[in-house]
Motif scaffolding. Structure first.
Motif, mmCIF file in Angstrom:
data_model
loop_
_atom_site.group_PDB
_atom_site.id
_atom_site.type_symbol
_atom_site.label_atom_id
_atom_site.label_comp_id
_atom_site.label_asym_id
_atom_site.label_seq_id
_atom_site.Cartn_x
_atom_site.Cartn_y
_atom_site.Cartn_z
ATOM 1 N N SER A 15 0.888 -1.231 0.193
ATOM 2 C CA SER A 15 0.045 0.132 -0.086
ATOM 3 C C SER A 15 0.937 1.274 -0.071
ATOM 4 O O SER A 15 0.437 2.353 -0.165
ATOM 5 C CB SER A 15 -0.937 0.063 1.032
ATOM 6 N N CYS A 16 2.217 1.158 0.522
ATOM 7 C CA CYS A 16 2.952 2.208 0.374
ATOM 8 C C CYS A 16 3.632 2.535 -1.106
ATOM 9 O O CYS A 16 4.244 3.573 -1.142
ATOM 10 C CB CYS A 16 4.314 2.068 1.061
ATOM 11 N N LEU A 17 3.552 1.611 -2.194
ATOM 12 C CA LEU A 17 4.407 1.752 -3.160
ATOM 13 C C LEU A 17 4.119 3.008 -4.065
ATOM 14 O O LEU A 17 4.876 3.474 -4.820
ATOM 15 C CB LEU A 17 4.283 0.377 -4.122
ATOM 16 N N GLU A 18 2.860 3.375 -3.862
ATOM 17 C CA GLU A 18 2.317 4.582 -4.888
ATOM 18 C C GLU A 18 3.200 5.715 -4.547
ATOM 19 O O GLU A 18 3.583 6.658 -5.089
ATOM 20 C CB GLU A 18 0.874 4.647 -4.908
ATOM 21 N N THR A 19 3.539 5.961 -3.087
ATOM 22 C CA THR A 19 4.039 7.228 -2.562
ATOM 23 C C THR A 19 5.670 6.891 -2.322
ATOM 24 O O THR A 19 6.212 7.750 -1.883
ATOM 25 C CB THR A 19 3.398 7.594 -1.420
ATOM 26 N N ALA A 20 6.130 5.757 -2.666
ATOM 27 C CA ALA A 20 7.623 5.510 -2.317
ATOM 28 C C ALA A 20 8.637 6.002 -3.387
ATOM 29 O O ALA A 20 9.853 5.721 -3.020
ATOM 30 C CB ALA A 20 7.826 3.746 -2.174
ATOM 31 N N GLY A 21 7.958 6.684 -4.374
ATOM 32 C CA GLY A 21 9.106 7.114 -5.293
ATOM 33 C C GLY A 21 9.148 6.415 -6.587
ATOM 34 O O GLY A 21 9.029 5.054 -6.787
ATOM 35 N N ALA A 22 9.649 6.995 -7.725
ATOM 36 C CA ALA A 22 9.399 6.343 -9.205
ATOM 37 C C ALA A 22 10.591 5.438 -9.206
ATOM 38 O O ALA A 22 10.103 4.390 -9.785
ATOM 39 C CB ALA A 22 9.623 7.630 -10.030
ATOM 40 N N GLU A 23 11.622 5.746 -8.553
ATOM 41 C CA GLU A 23 12.803 4.618 -8.811
ATOM 42 C C GLU A 23 12.507 3.399 -8.008
ATOM 43 O O GLU A 23 12.590 2.291 -8.751
ATOM 44 C CB GLU A 23 14.054 5.419 -8.069
ATOM 45 N N ALA A 25 9.610 1.972 -7.442
ATOM 46 C CA ALA A 25 8.556 1.568 -7.864
ATOM 47 C C ALA A 25 8.951 0.907 -9.293
ATOM 48 O O ALA A 25 8.325 -0.414 -9.507
ATOM 49 C CB ALA A 25 7.258 2.588 -8.306
ATOM 50 N N ALA A 26 9.796 1.374 -10.031
ATOM 51 C CA ALA A 26 10.153 0.720 -11.159
ATOM 52 C C ALA A 26 10.968 -0.744 -10.713
ATOM 53 O O ALA A 26 11.036 -1.471 -11.374
ATOM 54 C CB ALA A 26 11.135 1.753 -12.000
ATOM 55 N N TRP A 27 11.742 -0.517 -9.845
ATOM 56 C CA TRP A 27 12.497 -1.564 -9.318
ATOM 57 C C TRP A 27 11.381 -2.816 -8.896
ATOM 58 O O TRP A 27 11.615 -3.970 -9.319
ATOM 59 C CB TRP A 27 13.260 -1.278 -8.028
ATOM 60 N N VAL A 28 10.516 -2.416 -8.180
ATOM 61 C CA VAL A 28 9.764 -3.313 -7.917
ATOM 62 C C VAL A 28 8.838 -4.098 -8.916
ATOM 63 O O VAL A 28 8.673 -5.195 -9.012
ATOM 64 C CB VAL A 28 8.501 -2.959 -6.709
ATOM 65 N N LEU A 50 18.617 -1.700 -2.131
ATOM 66 C CA LEU A 50 18.822 -0.934 -3.457
ATOM 67 C C LEU A 50 20.290 -0.750 -3.376
ATOM 68 O O LEU A 50 20.852 -0.953 -4.788
ATOM 69 C CB LEU A 50 18.340 0.594 -3.516
ATOM 70 N N ALA A 51 21.062 -0.825 -2.369
ATOM 71 C CA ALA A 51 22.625 -0.633 -2.606
ATOM 72 C C ALA A 51 22.837 -1.941 -3.070
ATOM 73 O O ALA A 51 24.059 -2.056 -3.868
ATOM 74 C CB ALA A 51 23.198 -0.338 -1.195
ATOM 75 N N GLY A 52 22.360 -3.235 -2.901
ATOM 76 C CA GLY A 52 23.052 -4.341 -3.389
ATOM 77 C C GLY A 52 22.059 -5.058 -4.480
ATOM 78 O O GLY A 52 22.274 -5.846 -5.092
ATOM 79 N N GLY A 53 21.108 -3.994 -5.175
ATOM 80 C CA GLY A 53 20.293 -4.551 -6.248
ATOM 81 C C GLY A 53 19.294 -5.555 -5.910
ATOM 82 O O GLY A 53 18.875 -6.211 -7.028
ATOM 83 N N GLN A 54 18.848 -5.797 -4.750
ATOM 84 C CA GLN A 54 17.854 -6.941 -4.417
ATOM 85 C C GLN A 54 16.590 -6.476 -3.939
ATOM 86 O O GLN A 54 16.578 -5.508 -3.242
ATOM 87 C CB GLN A 54 18.528 -7.636 -3.540
ATOM 88 N N ILE A 55 15.464 -7.176 -4.465
ATOM 89 C CA ILE A 55 14.401 -6.823 -4.000
ATOM 90 C C ILE A 55 13.538 -8.183 -3.785
ATOM 91 O O ILE A 55 13.656 -9.293 -4.522
ATOM 92 C CB ILE A 55 13.501 -6.133 -5.267
#
Length: 877
Positions: A15-23, A25-28, A50-55
């Motif tokens: 529910s936080c993804l819409e306000t978490a930032g474009a970058e 959101a794109a990673w997710v 994000l530092a390790g490039g993992q989701i």
């Protein structure tokens, strides 16, 4: 800041993804695409590194329904490497759980306030003070109970005296899961699980290997008497009788007056290997066999366990002590027993074999040996399910729901035992399998069949289907391994086995055919690879794709039938694989390795003692011993948590230890990692010691000439600067954490600078209170961090920032360039720049503020600090 951050990883609800930032959101979105999942349907929480490039895409099905929801499935997407890892916790009895979930929700979420209130209540009684005890359900519930509380919905309630509710459920368990106190736990696992007390006491007496094998397989439970043929000094007999067991013995030298008597269990331990005459050796074996009513256990010395010493004599050697020894291989002793007794022995440990006279007992032993004791179904208490749909009421009138519940509650214990027996068998129990409960069941329900129908009507049929599938798999494993051993067909089947085969397979021929098909499948490397991948997805071991699956022996019984047959085939050649700690299934080579470690359960870095390689295709075994006396150094096992899972003892502590070790980056731990000696040297040089499952700094100070980082010594950081040189003050730190701070400063900041620019010249380093009093000029020990962690006369830190600091120059370098590089490439705390040809001041401390300060001269010549960006540093002062 949105989400909850733990160890540089951020957790947030979808529910936080819409306000978490474009970058983000794109990673997710990219992670969703690569994993082939959809938010809300497959996952509801995201963990971002994000530092390790993992989701990580995490599914907590009861996120809003439970106070501390359990993780069900996860997908780990490495966006840099392009890989996707999957893990399910469907079968886990100790899954990870989520705390402080209000932090994952938007600030205006309607459910946030309730969760925040529970978090506040937990904090008030210190539930979050021990991080290693809160991440997994079992440890968390234990901790809550220790504090005298329980979780009820979204409330934390104190536990009073015994409320007499034996059926009280514990928050966080699945609806069909067992209460924590009743949850079945496999050997070697579980927080509160204990082995039988009597067996623990037996081990303390130092029982011989064959007697311990009997104990391990449940034969020393007091029901069967034992006779020790060739008992020697009688140590085993005394230990057994001291523990209340029936035991007697005879020995031609030490106890010739004792009568030879038949017994259900007969031990012939390390007897035939010391008899040089072959006829006398055979006579001893057959005499022991004639006394055996149920089971004969034979133990001999193995050639690959103890290298023969002495001169050749007959078919053995004369030792230096003047005794005879006949050393066997596992294959030789098995063949010898088969020929001498016309029976098929069962290896249960290296050099230890069982020979059954009672064939029903043999069948029960083999079935139980290959049975998956890990099934979470076996002790699930019966729970009434909701009433059947109304359409059933027209055909079969049912009592009102309250009548059913009342009847069930009135006979709960009786029905729970019947339910457990049903799930254990995987089929409806027969009257003689119910035991003492049969009269009570008939009195209440009329017949056992009616009691079973009533019980089935209250339960989820899926549980019975799962129990039946598990039992069918166990029988397939048993029958497949019988065929692998080429055991002679039994003249008759054990009654319970007959019933199982008839109900689950239809007839014996169909069962044998299905088992043979399973046995032949172990030649299919792709099927083995698929089964290994499925096991890894369930948290059963560490998978090297296409190479091997390595896991703890306690997890073998949770594997798919195909892999259990693979391991079982190796056990037929070797004996009981449970003598080892880890099992390594080689996917393509037809090999299986067993690895035994020193203190595997209690040590975060256990050391390898023995490796056994079983070559199934060649039907041969290789032994490799490690340790000082063998010439092969015993290596550490790094990343032990890969091979166990969250149900293993000390798993949270192990995971925390490894996270700390990886964060410190002391050395390259990939592959097999450094040798134990090299690792110990690195640990000592960088001032770390292992204390249980903790990595901490040592309690003693280093030698001043010991390395501090890779290029400097402690003396160089302590005995530097004009004032120290002029006064000759020792300038020694009094607190050990000051030495540690200097070590961290050298490793994190100074070593990289020296690596890049060459050796530095220190102009000012550690400053003790005694040295500070001798320094003329403007210094501020309360802020400059040169005092490290030293205290003043009042026992308070001289500098509240702590850490450590030095001033240094790099000869023939523009110090502006040095300062810019340092600021961009090291995790410093504060950096002060004075000019292109002046020393720079740099610190490393717990605040990690990464603050760059340029000292700017004013009109009157004084220097004024100005916080700048690293790129603004120039050669001008």
């Amino acid at each position: 800041m949105i989400g909850k951050t733990v160890a540089q990883r951020t957790y947030l609800h979808i529910s936080c993804l819409e306000t978490a930032g474009a970058e983000l959101a794109a990673w997710v979105a990219e992670a969703e695409c690569r994993a082939g999942v959809r938010r809300a349907e497959d996952f509801n929480v995201v963990r971002c590194d994000l530092a390790g490039g993992q989701i990580a895409l995490l599914n907590y099905p009861t996120f809003f329904d439970e106070a501390f929801p359990a993780l069900a499935t996860s997908w780990l997407v490495d966006l840099n490497a392009g890989t996707v890892g999957y893990r399910t916790y469907a079968d886990s009895q100790n899954p990870p759980i989520l705390h402080r979930k209000e932090l994952l929700l938007p600030a205006d979420h309607p459910r946030r306030e309730d969760s925040a209130a529970l978090t506040l209540a937990c904090e008030s009684i210190g539930l979050f003070d021990q991080p290693t005890r809160i991440g997994y359900r079992r440890q968390w519930l234990d901790l809550v109970r220790e504090r005298g509380y329980r979780i009820d919905g979204l409330a934390l309630l104190p536990v009073g005296n015994d409320e007499g509710d034996d059926d009280q459920t514990v928050e966080g368990l699945a609806a069909d899961g067992p209460p924590v106190s009743e949850a079945p736990v496999p050997d070697g696992q579980g927080g509160g699980w204990q082995a039988a007390r009597q067996l623990t006491a037996l081990v303390r007496y130092g029982l011989s290997a064959p007697i311990q094998a009997l104990a391990r397989h449940g034969f020393l439970d007091g029901r069967l008497a034992l006779f020790d043929y060739g008992c020697g000094r009688g140590d085993d007999v005394r230990a057994l009788t001291a523990n209340g067991l029936q035991a007697a013995g005879w020995d031609p030298f030490y106890a010739p007056e004792q009568p030879l008597r038949p017994a259900p269990l007969v031990n012939l331990g390390f007897v035939i290997n010391v008899i040089e005459d072959r006829e006398e050796r055979l006579e001893a074996l057959t005499s022991a066999w004639l006394l055996t009513e149920t089971l004969l256990v034979v133990a001999v010395m193995l050639a690959n366990q103890n290298a023969p010493r002495g001169t050749g004599f007959a078919d053995g050697v004369l030792t230096r002590r003047g005794t005879f020894q006949r050393y066997y291989t596992q294959t030789e002793i098995r063949a010898y027993l088969t020929q001498a007794l016309d029976e098929e022995p069962i290896p249960v440990a290296p050099g230890v074999l069982f020979v059954f006279r009672d064939k029903d007992a043999e069948q029960r032993f083999l079935i139980e040996r290959y049975r998956s004791r890990r099934s979470p179904l076996s002790l699930i208490p019966a729970r009434p399910r909701p009433p059947r749909p109304e359409r059933n009421a027209e055909r079969l009138p049912q009592p009102a729901p309250d009548r059913l519940a009342e009847r069930y509650a009135a006979h709960r214990e009786l029905l729970d035992r019947l339910w457990s027996r049903w799930l254990e068998l995987g089929r409806p129990p027969e009257p003689d399998e119910v035991g003492a409960d049969l009269p009570a069941l008939i009195e209440e329900f009329g017949t056992l069949a009616k009691a079973l129908r009533f019980l089935a009507g209250q339960q989820d049929p899926d549980l019975l289907a799962r129990a039946e599938a598990a039992r069918r798999a166990d029988l397939l494993v048993y029958l497949a391994l019988n065929q692998f051993e080429r055991r002679r067909p039994y003249k008759h089947l054990e009654p319970g086995l007959q019933r199982n085969i008839k109900i689950l397979f239809g007839d014996y021929g169909a069962a044998q055919q299905a088992a043979l098909a399973l046995l032949f499948t172990i030649r299919d490397t792709q099927a083995i690879a698929d089964a290994c991948q499925e096991a890894a997805a369930r948290g059963l071991g560490w998978l090297e794709p296409g190479e091997s699956l390595q896991l703890h022996v306690a997890s073998v019984e949770q594997l798919a039938p195909l892999l259990r047959v693979y391991v079982g085939c190796a056990a037929v050649l070797y004996g009981d694989y449970r003598d080892a700690d880890l099992v390594k299934i080689h996917i393509g080579s037809g090999k299986l390795s067993l690895l035994r470690y020193d203190a595997f359960v209690t040590s975060p870095l256990p050391r390898l003692l023995e490796r056994v390689k079983i070559r199934l295709r060649e039907q041969d075994i290789d032994f490799f011993l490690y340790g000082d006396s063998t010439g092969y150094p015993a290596p550490y096992l790094y990343h032990k948590s890969r091979y166990i899972n969250e149900e293993f003892p000390h798993y949270p502590e192990q995971a925390a230890f490894e996270e700390t070790l990886d964060t410190l980056a002391l050395c390259d731990l990939s592959g097999y990692g450094p040798s134990a000696a090299k690792f110990d040297e690195i640990l000592a040089r960088r001032r770390w010691v292992i204390d249980g499952f903790d990595l901490r700094r040592p309690d003693t100070g280093p030698d001043l000439d010991a390395p501090c980082g890779r290029f400097l010594t402690f003396r160089q950081l302590i005995e530097c600067g004009e004032t120290q040189g002029r006064t000759g003050l020792p300038n020694l730190p009094r607190r050990m954490d000051s030495f540690d701070a200097l070590q961290d400063l050298a490793e994190q900041v100074l070593d990289p600078v020296i690596d890049w620019f060459g050796m530095i010249r220190l102009t000012y380093g550690f400053c003790s209170p005694e040295l500070a009093r001798e320094i003329t000029g403007r210094i501020d020990p309360r802020l400059d961090q040169h005092a490290a962690h030293e205290h003043n006369r009042l026992g308070k830190p001289i500098c509240s920032r702590q850490g450590a600091a030095v001033d240094f120059l790099v000869e023939d370098e523009d110090m502006a360039e040095v300062a810019r590089w340092l600021a961009q490439n090291t995790p410093f705390d504060r950096l002060y720049f004075y000019g292109a040809d002046q020393p720079i001041h740099v610190s490393f401390g717990p605040e990690h503020s990464r603050q760059v300060v340029r000292m700017v001269p004013t009109a009157n010549g004084r220097l004024v600090p100005r916080v700048v960006k690293a790129g603004e540093l120039t050669g001008a002062g």
